[in-house]
Scaffold this active site. Structure first.
Site, mmCIF file in Angstrom:
data_model
loop_
_atom_site.group_PDB
_atom_site.id
_atom_site.type_symbol
_atom_site.label_atom_id
_atom_site.label_comp_id
_atom_site.label_asym_id
_atom_site.label_seq_id
_atom_site.Cartn_x
_atom_site.Cartn_y
_atom_site.Cartn_z
ATOM 1 N N LYS A 20 0.831 -1.217 0.000
ATOM 2 C CA LYS A 20 0.000 0.000 0.000
ATOM 3 C C LYS A 20 0.862 1.263 0.000
ATOM 4 O O LYS A 20 0.649 2.182 -0.775
ATOM 5 C CB LYS A 20 -0.938 0.031 1.230
ATOM 6 N N ARG A 95 -9.529 1.459 9.334
ATOM 7 C CA ARG A 95 -9.171 0.074 9.652
ATOM 8 C C ARG A 95 -10.213 -0.610 10.505
ATOM 9 O O ARG A 95 -10.060 -1.788 10.826
ATOM 10 C CB ARG A 95 -7.856 0.069 10.431
ATOM 11 N N ARG A 129 11.834 -6.021 4.425
ATOM 12 C CA ARG A 129 11.656 -4.561 4.332
ATOM 13 C C ARG A 129 12.659 -3.824 5.214
ATOM 14 O O ARG A 129 12.937 -4.215 6.329
ATOM 15 C CB ARG A 129 10.242 -4.172 4.762
ATOM 16 N N ARG A 162 11.499 -2.285 10.780
ATOM 17 C CA ARG A 162 10.481 -1.744 11.692
ATOM 18 C C ARG A 162 10.306 -2.695 12.871
ATOM 19 O O ARG A 162 10.310 -3.912 12.688
ATOM 20 C CB ARG A 162 9.153 -1.598 10.935
ATOM 21 N N ARG A 173 -0.622 -8.501 13.628
ATOM 22 C CA ARG A 173 -1.150 -7.554 12.625
ATOM 23 C C ARG A 173 -2.027 -8.275 11.599
ATOM 24 O O ARG A 173 -3.045 -7.740 11.170
ATOM 25 C CB ARG A 173 0.015 -6.841 11.926
HETATM 26 P P1 AP5 Z 1 4.903 -1.599 1.770
HETATM 27 O O1 AP5 Z 1 4.523 -0.743 0.595
HETATM 28 O O2 AP5 Z 1 5.722 -0.998 2.848
HETATM 29 O O3 AP5 Z 1 3.592 -2.336 2.339
HETATM 30 P P2 AP5 Z 1 2.379 -1.768 3.171
HETATM 31 O O4 AP5 Z 1 1.142 -2.421 2.638
HETATM 32 O O5 AP5 Z 1 2.396 -0.281 3.207
HETATM 33 O O6 AP5 Z 1 2.716 -2.412 4.570
HETATM 34 P P3 AP5 Z 1 2.692 -1.837 6.054
HETATM 35 O O7 AP5 Z 1 3.333 -2.904 6.883
HETATM 36 O O8 AP5 Z 1 3.266 -0.462 6.140
HETATM 37 O O9 AP5 Z 1 1.172 -1.801 6.304
HETATM 38 P P4 AP5 Z 1 0.475 -1.793 7.659
HETATM 39 O O10 AP5 Z 1 -0.917 -1.490 7.226
HETATM 40 O O11 AP5 Z 1 0.624 -2.995 8.493
HETATM 41 O O12 AP5 Z 1 1.269 -0.683 8.484
HETATM 42 P P5 AP5 Z 1 0.970 0.839 8.821
HETATM 43 O O13 AP5 Z 1 2.220 1.560 8.735
HETATM 44 O O14 AP5 Z 1 -0.228 1.334 8.088
HETATM 45 O O15 AP5 Z 1 5.670 -2.891 1.165
HETATM 46 C C1 AP5 Z 1 6.181 -3.892 2.026
HETATM 47 C C2 AP5 Z 1 7.521 -4.396 1.467
HETATM 48 O O16 AP5 Z 1 7.287 -5.002 0.198
HETATM 49 C C3 AP5 Z 1 8.560 -3.288 1.200
HETATM 50 O O17 AP5 Z 1 9.836 -3.803 1.466
HETATM 51 C C4 AP5 Z 1 8.403 -2.968 -0.310
HETATM 52 O O18 AP5 Z 1 9.621 -2.491 -0.879
HETATM 53 C C5 AP5 Z 1 8.030 -4.356 -0.851
HETATM 54 N N1 AP5 Z 1 7.142 -4.292 -2.021
HETATM 55 C C6 AP5 Z 1 6.125 -3.433 -2.255
HETATM 56 N N2 AP5 Z 1 5.521 -3.704 -3.416
HETATM 57 C C7 AP5 Z 1 6.193 -4.780 -3.948
HETATM 58 C C8 AP5 Z 1 6.037 -5.548 -5.151
HETATM 59 N N3 AP5 Z 1 5.065 -5.281 -6.057
HETATM 60 N N4 AP5 Z 1 6.880 -6.580 -5.358
HETATM 61 C C9 AP5 Z 1 7.842 -6.880 -4.454
HETATM 62 N N5 AP5 Z 1 8.061 -6.198 -3.302
HETATM 63 C C10 AP5 Z 1 7.227 -5.161 -3.049
HETATM 64 O O19 AP5 Z 1 0.504 0.716 10.352
HETATM 65 C C11 AP5 Z 1 1.434 0.368 11.366
HETATM 66 C C12 AP5 Z 1 0.721 0.354 12.711
HETATM 67 O O20 AP5 Z 1 0.198 1.676 13.007
HETATM 68 C C13 AP5 Z 1 -0.508 -0.569 12.829
HETATM 69 O O21 AP5 Z 1 -0.147 -1.903 13.133
HETATM 70 C C14 AP5 Z 1 -1.274 0.112 13.967
HETATM 71 O O22 AP5 Z 1 -0.678 -0.173 15.211
HETATM 72 C C15 AP5 Z 1 -1.066 1.597 13.681
HETATM 73 N N6 AP5 Z 1 -2.102 2.155 12.785
HETATM 74 C C16 AP5 Z 1 -1.922 2.665 11.526
HETATM 75 N N7 AP5 Z 1 -3.084 3.080 11.016
HETATM 76 C C17 AP5 Z 1 -4.029 2.843 11.975
HETATM 77 C C18 AP5 Z 1 -5.434 3.037 12.034
HETATM 78 N N8 AP5 Z 1 -6.126 3.560 10.992
HETATM 79 N N9 AP5 Z 1 -6.081 2.681 13.161
HETATM 80 C C19 AP5 Z 1 -5.415 2.158 14.234
HETATM 81 N N10 AP5 Z 1 -4.077 1.925 14.228
HETATM 82 C C20 AP5 Z 1 -3.402 2.268 13.107
#
Ligand code: AP5
Length: 215
Positions: A20, A95, A129, A162, A173
């Site tokens: 994402k 979420r 990552r 991370r 998660r």
């Molecule tokens: P990446 O693009 O980083 O993936 P992502 O989907 O953004 O993954 P996240 O782990 O950041 O999502 P998340 O939803 O768990 O975390 P968030 O930060 O929102 O890609 C991942 C890897 O794959 C990278 O190495 C990239 O280079 C590689 N990649 C990408 N595309 C590729 C492809 N096509 N082919 C190969 N490799 C590829 O949330 C973190 C925490 O914050 C949550 O757990 C929660 O505690 C809190 N939080 C955030 N938002 C909320 C909310 N709305 N409500 C409550 N808590 C929240």
């Protein structure tokens, strides 16, 4: 009179590691709208030791969701910035059903893109990552390595994993996604806003599918 450019108000939904953030950064640039990641906003608050960051830190490390009221307040404030007047790309928000229903009250949505991907691929992406704590750039040791090992191409910062990409929080998660976030797919499908895309394959291939979904 010149036509106003089309408004883009988009949500990216998907499990951790689905790509994402990677895709949101690119699409937001193309569309000229802000990429608003609640995960990035929360990590910045944690790094700055703000009251929100101090409260959110424990939840994030454990792979649990930060309470709705905290995240909602943070997002509403971000959306009040002038750059969000002509559209926005929300990455990782909403979420929960509480967040989705609250969002309807303060920010309209035109399209929700769901990233669909098998869990085995997610695990591999998350363990490989690395990100830059200075500028937020994201890498992958296998698919998108930095030019110099351990160093950010963009700002020269030292790359780190991370804390929530360790196996135990990743497991939590994924469970949290299935329990609390996946029900939103049905919610947005009912509203006629949902596009499901295959998030496997190269970044370019995924990006092409997303562009078709939001066109
Ligand atoms: P990446 O693009 O980083 O993936 P992502 O989907 O953004 O993954 P996240 O782990 O950041 O999502 P998340 O939803 O768990 O975390 P968030 O930060 O929102 O890609 C991942 C890897 O794959 C990278 O190495 C990239 O280079 C590689 N990649 C990408 N595309 C590729 C492809 N096509 N082919 C190969 N490799 C590829 O949330 C973190 C925490 O914050 C949550 O757990 C929660 O505690 C809190 N939080 C955030 N938002 C909320 C909310 N709305 N409500 C409550 N808590 C929240």
């Amino acid at each position: 009179m010149p036509l106003a450019p089309p408004m883009h108000r988009i949500v990216f939904l998907g499990p951790p590691g689905a790509g994402k953030g990677t895709q949101a950064a690119e699409l937001a640039k193309v569309l000229g709208i802000p990429h608003i990641s609640t995960g990035d906003l929360l990590r910045a608050a944690v790094a700055q030791h703000t009251p929100l960051g101090i409260e959110a830190d424990g939840y994030m490390r454990a792979g649990k969701l930060v309470p709705d009221d905290l995240v909602l307040r943070m997002l509403q404030e971000r959306l009040r910035s002038p750059d969000a007047r002509s559209g926005y790309l929300l990455d990782g928000f909403p979420r929960t059903l509480v967040q989705a229903e609250a969002l309807t009250g303060f920010a309209p949505i035109d399209r929700v893109v769901s990233f669909e991907i098998p869990e085995s691929v997610l695990m591999e992406r998350l363990t490989q990552r690395r990100s830059c704590p200075n500028c937020g750039a994201v890498y992958n040791l296998v698919t998108q390595p930095p030019r110099v090992a351990g160093t950010c191409d963009k700002c020269g910062g030292t790359l780190v994993g991370r804390p929530d990409d360790r196996p135990e929080p990743v497991y939590t998660r994924l469970q949290t996604y299935h329990r609390q976030t996946a029900p939103l797919l049905e919610h947005y499908a009912r509203l006629g806003l949902l596009s499901r895309i295959d998030a496997q394959g190269s970044r370019e291939a995924v990006s092409e599918r997303i562009r078709k979904a939001v066109a």
